[in-house]
Structures are given as structure tokens and as C-alpha cells.
Design a protein around this motif. Structure first.
Motif, PDB file in Angstrom:
ATOM      1  N   SER A   1     -37.172  24.536  -7.521  1.00 39.90           N
ATOM      2  CA  SER A   1     -37.376  25.599  -7.915  1.00 39.90           C
ATOM      3  C   SER A   1     -39.233  24.299  -8.388  1.00 39.90           C
ATOM      4  O   SER A   1     -39.265  23.194  -7.722  1.00 39.90           O
ATOM      5  CB  SER A   1     -37.579  25.628  -9.352  1.00 39.90           C
ATOM      6  N   GLY A   2     -40.467  25.000  -8.925  1.00 39.14           N
ATOM      7  CA  GLY A   2     -41.693  24.668  -9.210  1.00 39.14           C
ATOM      8  C   GLY A   2     -42.620  24.604  -7.673  1.00 39.14           C
ATOM      9  O   GLY A   2     -41.765  24.853  -6.775  1.00 39.14           O
ATOM     10  N   SER A   3     -43.754  24.594  -8.435  1.00 31.19           N
ATOM     11  CA  SER A   3     -44.817  24.911  -7.359  1.00 31.19           C
ATOM     12  C   SER A   3     -45.246  23.616  -6.691  1.00 31.19           C
ATOM     13  O   SER A   3     -45.122  22.078  -7.425  1.00 31.19           O
ATOM     14  CB  SER A   3     -46.122  25.193  -8.531  1.00 31.19           C
ATOM     15  N   GLU A   4     -46.224  24.130  -5.841  1.00 32.39           N
ATOM     16  CA  GLU A   4     -46.011  22.853  -5.064  1.00 32.39           C
ATOM     17  C   GLU A   4     -47.469  22.432  -5.244  1.00 32.39           C
ATOM     18  O   GLU A   4     -48.606  23.240  -4.740  1.00 32.39           O
ATOM     19  CB  GLU A   4     -46.003  22.515  -3.909  1.00 32.39           C
ATOM     20  N   CYS A   5     -48.213  21.594  -5.788  1.00 30.53           N
ATOM     21  CA  CYS A   5     -49.934  21.560  -6.439  1.00 30.53           C
ATOM     22  C   CYS A   5     -51.017  20.648  -5.588  1.00 30.53           C
ATOM     23  O   CYS A   5     -50.450  19.344  -5.307  1.00 30.53           O
ATOM     24  CB  CYS A   5     -50.088  21.415  -8.046  1.00 30.53           C
ATOM     25  N   ARG A   6     -52.189  21.311  -4.959  1.00 30.81           N
ATOM     26  CA  ARG A   6     -52.811  20.020  -4.492  1.00 30.81           C
ATOM     27  C   ARG A   6     -54.132  20.412  -5.557  1.00 30.81           C
ATOM     28  O   ARG A   6     -54.236  20.894  -5.757  1.00 30.81           O
ATOM     29  CB  ARG A   6     -53.520  20.381  -3.038  1.00 30.81           C
TER      30      ARG A   6
ATOM     31  N   ASN B   1     -45.861  28.877  -5.708  1.00 26.78           N
ATOM     32  CA  ASN B   1     -44.839  28.629  -5.149  1.00 26.78           C
ATOM     33  C   ASN B   1     -44.367  29.394  -4.609  1.00 26.78           C
ATOM     34  O   ASN B   1     -44.213  31.112  -4.905  1.00 26.78           O
ATOM     35  CB  ASN B   1     -44.493  29.099  -7.408  1.00 26.78           C
ATOM     36  N   PRO B   2     -43.391  28.826  -3.642  1.00 25.58           N
ATOM     37  CA  PRO B   2     -42.194  29.415  -2.722  1.00 25.58           C
ATOM     38  C   PRO B   2     -40.912  29.939  -3.200  1.00 25.58           C
ATOM     39  O   PRO B   2     -40.236  30.337  -2.261  1.00 25.58           O
ATOM     40  CB  PRO B   2     -41.776  28.265  -1.473  1.00 25.58           C
ATOM     41  N   TYR B   3     -40.297  29.541  -4.361  1.00 25.31           N
ATOM     42  CA  TYR B   3     -39.051  30.047  -5.390  1.00 25.31           C
ATOM     43  C   TYR B   3     -38.989  31.392  -5.655  1.00 25.31           C
ATOM     44  O   TYR B   3     -40.217  31.725  -6.357  1.00 25.31           O
ATOM     45  CB  TYR B   3     -38.786  28.889  -6.229  1.00 25.31           C
ATOM     46  N   PRO B   4     -37.691  31.736  -6.324  1.00 21.16           N
ATOM     47  CA  PRO B   4     -37.723  32.575  -6.707  1.00 21.16           C
ATOM     48  C   PRO B   4     -37.835  33.074  -8.163  1.00 21.16           C
ATOM     49  O   PRO B   4     -38.058  33.821  -8.690  1.00 21.16           O
ATOM     50  CB  PRO B   4     -36.270  32.895  -6.524  1.00 21.16           C
ATOM     51  N   SER B   5     -37.956  31.685  -8.754  1.00 22.51           N
ATOM     52  CA  SER B   5     -38.563  31.281  -9.722  1.00 22.51           C
ATOM     53  C   SER B   5     -39.924  31.122 -10.567  1.00 22.51           C
ATOM     54  O   SER B   5     -40.664  30.802  -9.556  1.00 22.51           O
ATOM     55  CB  SER B   5     -37.496  30.167 -10.541  1.00 22.51           C
ATOM     56  N   THR B   6     -40.256  32.009 -11.644  1.00 22.43           N
ATOM     57  CA  THR B   6     -41.545  31.492 -12.583  1.00 22.43           C
ATOM     58  C   THR B   6     -42.208  30.018 -12.702  1.00 22.43           C
ATOM     59  O   THR B   6     -40.645  29.589 -13.336  1.00 22.43           O
ATOM     60  CB  THR B   6     -42.023  32.540 -13.441  1.00 22.43           C
ATOM     61  N   ASP B   7     -42.687  29.529 -12.546  1.00 27.30           N
ATOM     62  CA  ASP B   7     -43.014  28.027 -12.521  1.00 27.30           C
ATOM     63  C   ASP B   7     -44.506  28.121 -13.440  1.00 27.30           C
ATOM     64  O   ASP B   7     -45.471  29.111 -12.975  1.00 27.30           O
ATOM     65  CB  ASP B   7     -43.440  27.282 -12.065  1.00 27.30           C
TER      66      ASP B   7
ATOM     67  N   THR C   1     -50.263  31.815  -5.449  1.00 23.28           N
ATOM     68  CA  THR C   1     -51.170  30.461  -6.081  1.00 23.28           C
ATOM     69  C   THR C   1     -51.840  31.044  -7.243  1.00 23.28           C
ATOM     70  O   THR C   1     -52.883  32.062  -6.600  1.00 23.28           O
ATOM     71  CB  THR C   1     -51.687  30.387  -4.326  1.00 23.28           C
ATOM     72  N   VAL C   2     -52.128  30.115  -7.224  1.00 25.57           N
ATOM     73  CA  VAL C   2     -53.040  29.971  -8.706  1.00 25.57           C
ATOM     74  C   VAL C   2     -53.933  28.751  -8.317  1.00 25.57           C
ATOM     75  O   VAL C   2     -53.819  27.812  -7.465  1.00 25.57           O
ATOM     76  CB  VAL C   2     -52.203  30.228 -10.179  1.00 25.57           C
ATOM     77  N   LYS C   3     -55.309  29.202  -9.161  1.00 25.69           N
ATOM     78  CA  LYS C   3     -56.083  27.537  -9.173  1.00 25.69           C
ATOM     79  C   LYS C   3     -55.938  27.459 -10.421  1.00 25.69           C
ATOM     80  O   LYS C   3     -56.776  28.300 -11.268  1.00 25.69           O
ATOM     81  CB  LYS C   3     -57.692  28.871  -8.568  1.00 25.69           C
ATOM     82  N   LEU C   4     -56.249  26.741 -10.224  1.00 27.99           N
ATOM     83  CA  LEU C   4     -56.640  25.723 -11.761  1.00 27.99           C
ATOM     84  C   LEU C   4     -57.954  24.522 -11.561  1.00 27.99           C
ATOM     85  O   LEU C   4     -58.229  24.267 -10.979  1.00 27.99           O
ATOM     86  CB  LEU C   4     -55.501  25.115 -12.717  1.00 27.99           C
ATOM     87  N   GLU C   5     -59.181  24.791 -13.097  1.00 29.76           N
ATOM     88  CA  GLU C   5     -60.073  24.109 -12.733  1.00 29.76           C
ATOM     89  C   GLU C   5     -60.385  24.283 -13.939  1.00 29.76           C
ATOM     90  O   GLU C   5     -60.861  24.597 -15.065  1.00 29.76           O
ATOM     91  CB  GLU C   5     -61.163  24.839 -11.477  1.00 29.76           C
ATOM     92  N   ASP C   6     -61.268  22.502 -13.888  1.00 31.12           N
ATOM     93  CA  ASP C   6     -61.551  22.130 -15.442  1.00 31.12           C
ATOM     94  C   ASP C   6     -62.512  21.076 -15.234  1.00 31.12           C
ATOM     95  O   ASP C   6     -62.570  21.207 -13.994  1.00 31.12           O
ATOM     96  CB  ASP C   6     -60.594  21.984 -16.399  1.00 31.12           C
ATOM     97  N   ARG C   7     -63.032  20.087 -16.526  1.00 33.80           N
ATOM     98  CA  ARG C   7     -63.746  18.966 -15.615  1.00 33.80           C
ATOM     99  C   ARG C   7     -64.820  18.101 -17.223  1.00 33.80           C
ATOM    100  O   ARG C   7     -63.485  18.444 -17.699  1.00 33.80           O
ATOM    101  CB  ARG C   7     -65.439  19.906 -15.626  1.00 33.80           C
ATOM    102  N   CYS C   8     -65.195  17.376 -16.488  1.00 35.47           N
ATOM    103  CA  CYS C   8     -65.523  16.028 -17.266  1.00 35.47           C
ATOM    104  C   CYS C   8     -67.031  15.919 -17.229  1.00 35.47           C
ATOM    105  O   CYS C   8     -67.856  16.760 -16.538  1.00 35.47           O
ATOM    106  CB  CYS C   8     -64.327  14.634 -17.223  1.00 35.47           C
TER     107      CYS C   8
END
Length: 123
Positions: free
Chosen positions: A48-53, A67-73, A101-108
């Protein structure tokens, strides 16, 4: 009188060293002897779990999590900024549904020291 004390001390030290060397062997043999009646192994958990780049461009961090798996991550982007006065960022928790697929973004403000994504899988 002194030679008897030295001899006794030498024999006791040699016995202690010998017991110290044989104790792990005896414990290992006892563990193997009782392994036939050991409890069955627990089942392997499903993957389980997402693969993140994660990518860093200047002061911006972007992470794509699939997330290619059947459970929510539940994923969350964390950024440690390089400068001591720059505020580190911990993003909001985002649910990645199965097959999405989700997109996460932030900055310094300035340079990025490190960035990572934390996971929390829900059944």
C-alpha cells in the motif's frame, strides 16, 4: 599464599570468559529446538501507499504522488529550508484515492534544504 589467590583468580576469570562465549551458542540451540512448536507466521501485509516523485526548482518544491493500490493514502509534503530564518513548511494532508495522482507544492523564501513526503495509509 599469593600464588593460590592468583591461580584462583585466573581460573575464575577463564571460567567467566568461557561461559560468556558459550552462552549465545546455548541460547541459539535452545531457540532452534523449540522452533517446531512455534506459532505460525503472521500474514504478510498487502502492499500500500503512494509512489511520490519530488522535484526542487530554486525555492519551489513540487511532488506528484500516484496511488496504484486499493487503499487510500494520506500524503503530506514537508520542506526544510536552508536558511535558519526561513520558515519550514508542512503542507496540508491530502487523500490520494486508489488509481489517482495528486500534486503537492510549497516553497521557501530562499534555498530548499530538503523535502520529503510522509504517508499514512487508511484501510
Amino acid at each position: 599464599m599469593r600464588s593460590t589467590r592468583r591461580r584462583t583468580w585466573s581460573l575464575m576469570a577463564a571460567a567467566a570468559v568461557g561461559l560468556g562465549l558459550l552462552a549465545p551458542v546455548a541460547v541459539n540451540a535452545a531457540g532452534r529446538a523449540g522452533s517446531a512448536s512455534a506459532a505460525p507466521r503472521a500474514p504478510e501485509p498487502e502492499p500500500s501507499g503512494s509512489e511520490c516523485r519530488t522535484s526542487v526548482e530554486g525555492s519551489r518544491v513540487t511532488a506528484y504522488c500516484h496511488n496504484p493500490y486499493p487503499s487510500t493514502d494520506l500524503v503530506r509534503l514537508h520542506i526544510e529550508c536552508a536558511r535558519w530564518w526561513d520558515v519550514d513548511a508542512d503542507g496540508e494532508t491530502v487523500a490520494v484515492q486508489p488509481g489517482r495522482t495528486v500534486k503537492l507544492e510549497d516553497r521557501c523564501w530562499k534555498e530548499v534544504g530538503s523535502a520529503w513526503v510522509s504517508h499514512s495509509v487508511t484501510p
